[in-house]
Structure formats: C-alpha cells, structure tokens
Design a protein around this motif. Structure first.
Motif, PDB file in Angstrom:
ATOM      1  N   GLU A  53       0.852  -1.177   0.000  1.00 54.85           N
ATOM      2  CA  GLU A  53       0.000   0.000   0.000  1.00 54.85           C
ATOM      3  C   GLU A  53       0.892   1.233   0.000  1.00 54.85           C
ATOM      4  OE1 GLU A  53      -2.339   0.756   3.540  1.00 54.85           O
ATOM      5  OE2 GLU A  53      -0.880  -0.283   4.768  1.00 54.85           O
ATOM      6  N   VAL A  54       0.284   2.345  -0.351  1.00 55.74           N
ATOM      7  CA  VAL A  54       1.000   3.613  -0.327  1.00 55.74           C
ATOM      8  C   VAL A  54       0.333   4.494   0.716  1.00 55.74           C
ATOM      9  CG1 VAL A  54       1.620   5.667  -1.628  1.00 55.74           C
ATOM     10  CG2 VAL A  54       1.637   3.444  -2.745  1.00 55.74           C
ATOM     11  N   LYS A  55       1.118   4.977   1.655  1.00 53.29           N
ATOM     12  CA  LYS A  55       0.627   5.920   2.663  1.00 53.29           C
ATOM     13  C   LYS A  55       1.566   7.099   2.658  1.00 53.29           C
ATOM     14  CE  LYS A  55      -1.718   3.137   6.150  1.00 53.29           C
ATOM     15  NZ  LYS A  55      -1.549   2.485   7.423  1.00 53.29           N
ATOM     16  N   ASN A  56       0.999   8.292   2.557  1.00 50.74           N
ATOM     17  CA  ASN A  56       1.804   9.513   2.548  1.00 50.74           C
ATOM     18  C   ASN A  56       2.937   9.444   1.524  1.00 50.74           C
ATOM     19  OD1 ASN A  56       0.195  10.358   4.702  1.00 50.74           O
ATOM     20  ND2 ASN A  56       1.579   9.411   6.182  1.00 50.74           N
ATOM     21  N   GLY A  57       2.634   8.863   0.362  1.00 46.98           N
ATOM     22  CA  GLY A  57       3.619   8.804  -0.710  1.00 46.98           C
ATOM     23  C   GLY A  57       4.701   7.764  -0.536  1.00 46.98           C
ATOM     24  N   LYS A  58       4.627   6.926   0.496  1.00 50.37           N
ATOM     25  CA  LYS A  58       5.642   5.895   0.713  1.00 50.37           C
ATOM     26  C   LYS A  58       5.021   4.517   0.522  1.00 50.37           C
ATOM     27  CE  LYS A  58       8.831   8.224   3.876  1.00 50.37           C
ATOM     28  NZ  LYS A  58       8.646   9.489   3.238  1.00 50.37           N
ATOM     29  N   LYS A  59       5.732   3.673  -0.255  1.00 49.46           N
ATOM     30  CA  LYS A  59       5.264   2.308  -0.484  1.00 49.46           C
ATOM     31  C   LYS A  59       5.691   1.437   0.697  1.00 49.46           C
ATOM     32  CE  LYS A  59       5.712  -1.649  -3.529  1.00 49.46           C
ATOM     33  NZ  LYS A  59       6.458  -2.313  -4.577  1.00 49.46           N
ATOM     34  N   SER A  60       4.768   0.623   1.177  1.00 50.35           N
ATOM     35  CA  SER A  60       5.137  -0.310   2.239  1.00 50.35           C
ATOM     36  C   SER A  60       4.506  -1.663   1.947  1.00 50.35           C
ATOM     37  CB  SER A  60       4.678   0.205   3.598  1.00 50.35           C
ATOM     38  OG  SER A  60       3.269   0.170   3.680  1.00 50.35           O
ATOM     39  N   GLU A  61       5.154  -2.700   2.450  1.00 50.14           N
ATOM     40  CA  GLU A  61       4.626  -4.057   2.325  1.00 50.14           C
ATOM     41  C   GLU A  61       4.471  -4.640   3.716  1.00 50.14           C
ATOM     42  OE1 GLU A  61       6.932  -6.588  -0.191  1.00 50.14           O
ATOM     43  OE2 GLU A  61       6.656  -5.333  -1.955  1.00 50.14           O
ATOM     44  N   SER A  62       3.430  -5.467   3.861  1.00 52.92           N
ATOM     45  CA  SER A  62       3.220  -6.133   5.142  1.00 52.92           C
ATOM     46  C   SER A  62       2.566  -7.487   4.874  1.00 52.92           C
ATOM     47  CB  SER A  62       2.332  -5.282   6.053  1.00 52.92           C
ATOM     48  OG  SER A  62       1.082  -5.055   5.437  1.00 52.92           O
ATOM     49  N   ASP A  63       2.502  -8.309   5.902  1.00 52.40           N
ATOM     50  CA  ASP A  63       1.828  -9.605   5.789  1.00 52.40           C
ATOM     51  C   ASP A  63       0.415  -9.469   6.314  1.00 52.40           C
ATOM     52  OD1 ASP A  63       3.942 -11.131   4.737  1.00 52.40           O
ATOM     53  OD2 ASP A  63       4.844 -11.317   6.719  1.00 52.40           O
ATOM     54  N   ARG A  64      -0.548 -10.021   5.573  1.00 54.11           N
ATOM     55  CA  ARG A  64      -1.933 -10.038   6.037  1.00 54.11           C
ATOM     56  C   ARG A  64      -2.349 -11.500   6.164  1.00 54.11           C
ATOM     57  NH1 ARG A  64      -6.082  -6.850   2.510  1.00 54.11           N
ATOM     58  NH2 ARG A  64      -5.414  -8.364   0.969  1.00 54.11           N
ATOM     59  N   LYS A  65      -2.951 -11.831   7.288  1.00 55.48           N
ATOM     60  CA  LYS A  65      -3.371 -13.212   7.538  1.00 55.48           C
ATOM     61  C   LYS A  65      -4.620 -13.544   6.726  1.00 55.48           C
ATOM     62  CE  LYS A  65      -1.588 -12.981  12.219  1.00 55.48           C
ATOM     63  NZ  LYS A  65      -1.166 -11.586  12.221  1.00 55.48           N
ATOM     64  N   PHE A  66      -4.631 -14.754   6.137  1.00 58.72           N
ATOM     65  CA  PHE A  66      -5.821 -15.232   5.419  1.00 58.72           C
ATOM     66  C   PHE A  66      -6.962 -15.461   6.395  1.00 58.72           C
ATOM     67  CE2 PHE A  66      -3.126 -17.537   2.035  1.00 58.72           C
ATOM     68  CZ  PHE A  66      -3.190 -16.464   1.187  1.00 58.72           C
ATOM     69  N   PHE A  67      -6.625 -16.035   7.555  1.00 60.12           N
ATOM     70  CA  PHE A  67      -7.640 -16.429   8.528  1.00 60.12           C
ATOM     71  C   PHE A  67      -7.318 -15.825   9.887  1.00 60.12           C
ATOM     72  CE2 PHE A  67      -6.584 -20.163   5.773  1.00 60.12           C
ATOM     73  CZ  PHE A  67      -7.668 -20.079   4.917  1.00 60.12           C
ATOM     74  N   PRO A  68      -7.583 -14.533  10.085  1.00 62.86           N
ATOM     75  CA  PRO A  68      -7.265 -13.931  11.384  1.00 62.86           C
ATOM     76  C   PRO A  68      -7.986 -14.683  12.510  1.00 62.86           C
ATOM     77  CG  PRO A  68      -7.926 -12.254   9.788  1.00 62.86           C
ATOM     78  CD  PRO A  68      -8.194 -13.591   9.158  1.00 62.86           C
ATOM     79  N   GLY A  69      -7.250 -14.973  13.577  1.00 61.02           N
ATOM     80  CA  GLY A  69      -7.831 -15.683  14.711  1.00 61.02           C
ATOM     81  C   GLY A  69      -7.729 -17.198  14.602  1.00 61.02           C
TER      82      GLY A  69
END
Length: 191
Positions: A53-69
C-alpha cells in the motif's frame, strides 16, 4: 462422515486469541522439539499474503493473515476409530493463546482434502507475489502517489491484476490521457 484421514493427512483449524496467531505457532514449533512431539504434529501454519500500500507517498509491504484468529495444524489428532489422540489434544489445548479446535465442542473435525489442497496452493501462490492492500475497481477515482504524475487524480479505466497495473485516465495539459501505473503508485482518492 467418511473414514478418518491417515495421521499425516489430518489438518485442523485451531481457533486462537486474535493477534496471537504467530505466538501460538512459534510456541507450538518450539514445544514440538522440546516435548518430542514431531511424531504427532507435522506442521503449524499461519497462512499469510504480502500486501502493498502507499501511505503519505511511501510504499510499504506487510503480511496479512488469510484467517485472522486461526492457526492451521497438520497433526495426528484422531485415531482410525475416530478417538482423540490424548497426547496431541492436550499438547494443542495447553498452548497459551489456543481457544479451541474448529468442529464440535469436544470433537475436532479434520479439514477436507480439497480444502487442504486449496489452502496450500493459495499459500504457495502468495509466497511468490505481492497483492495490493486496497481492491481497485474500474471507475474508481485515485490519486497518483508516485512518479511523474504525483498528486494528480484520475479515473481507473482498466485493471490488469496479473501484472499489477492500472490504466488511469489523468488530466494532462487539459486533455484526458491514459497512463499505466502499478498498484503501489496510486491510492484511493478521498471522496
């Protein structure tokens, strides 16, 4: 219900405290070694995908869980007579952060083989790629966050999910011009 899958073909969904998925997995993996449980528990997964995603003009990557919990475990939990294997049951249930197995209150239900195959394929596919955190649709208004058209707004005309590219119509010198941009170069415009 059909036959109980062979020990190494049994996969279970384990309900855990939200936000504790990785802690539960890491704790179980450590304890498998110290308590010599590798003959009973074969894999513990927290399926994730890389999102950008881009926030405030900066690209960032993160891990998102398929099945939170939830944590997925490949373990010998039921014997051929559909009885609990006590050693595995207590090992999992006594892990800090574990709430319960998916299934009935006191009898876990193994995942179907096609569910397991689908989940493992999804995990393998996601290891290779990064998906945008925000889903885009044709007609959405976006703001360009990077590149020569930075801070311009435009309208999405086409989406190419294979390449991660959007064709955005941007107003340049009073004319609407289509520009190809990668997902991470745009963010949804405030409405």
């Amino acid at each position: 219900m059909g036959a109980i899958p062979a020990p190494r073909d049994q996969w279970y969904v384990i309900h855990v405290r939200s936000g504790f998925e990785n802690k539960v997995r890491d704790s179980m993996l450590r304890r498998i070694q110290t308590e010599e449980m590798s003959d009973y528990i074969y894999a513990v997964l927290v399926p994730t995908e890389r999102v950008s995603e881009v926030k405030n003009g900066k690209k960032s990557e993160s891990d998102r869980k398929f099945f939170p919990g939830y944590v997925i475990a490949n373990c010998n939990l039921l014997d051929e007579h559909n009885r609990l294997v006590d050693r595995t049951w207590y090992f999992v249930k006594e892990t800090d952060g574990v709430l319960n197995f998916a299934g009935t209150k006191d009898h876990p239900i193994p995942m179907r083989q096609r569910e397991v195959d689908g989940m493992l394929a999804q995990v393998r596919d996601k290891d290779e790629s990064v998906v945008p955190k925000i889903a885009f649709n044709v007609g959405d208004t976006v703001r360009v966050a990077d590149g020569p058209f930075e801070s311009q707004t435009g309208t999405i005309e086409e989406i190419d999910p294979e390449r991660g590219v959007l064709r955005v119509s941007v107003n340049i010198f009073g004319r609407s011009t289509p520009v190809d941009l990668e997902y991470w170069q745009v963010e949804k415009a405030e409405q």
